[in-house]
Scaffold this motif. Structure first.
Motif: not given
Length: 118
Positions: A14-20
């Motif tokens: 499971m991964a959570v991705w956000s804006a740079p």
């Protein structure tokens, strides 16, 4: 930018991705709402949900039944809600205060965390 990752009870990643741009966010602004994407990989990417307004600073993520995901922030001040359940459409389905100082969260195969979030 990947925020955290964790393993689900069936070995899924499971991964959570956000804006740079979120790298530059400093305390106390980390709880400001921001869009994130949650992905599940088993071994290919199987599920992705866009959450338009996550308000947790550094969440840990776990899978729940019916395509839902649990995100828990390890820190909480007072009555802050630091546990959120989102459905597969990215809509908040439940919230709860788990408390402060949480290092790890692990869902189970049979019941997930449903009893805690009712």
């Amino acid at each position: 930018m990947r925020i955290p990752e964790s393993m689900g009870p069936l070995g899924e990643l499971m991964a959570v991705w956000s804006a740079p741009a979120d790298r530059a966010v400093k305390l106390p602004e980390v709880r400001a709402a921001r869009p994130v994407r949650v992905t599940v990989h088993v071994p290919e990417m199987a599920v992705a949900a866009l959450i338009p307004d996550l308000r947790l600073a550094r969440p840990t993520v776990q899978p729940l039944p019916e395509g839902r995901v649990l995100l828990v922030d390890g820190r909480s001040e007072g009555p802050d809600r630091n546990a959120m359940v989102y459905d597969s459409d990215g809509e908040a389905a439940a919230e709860q205060t788990f408390g402060d100082g949480i290092d790890h969260v692990q869902a189970t195969r049979r019941r997930g965390l449903g009893r805690l979030l009712r």
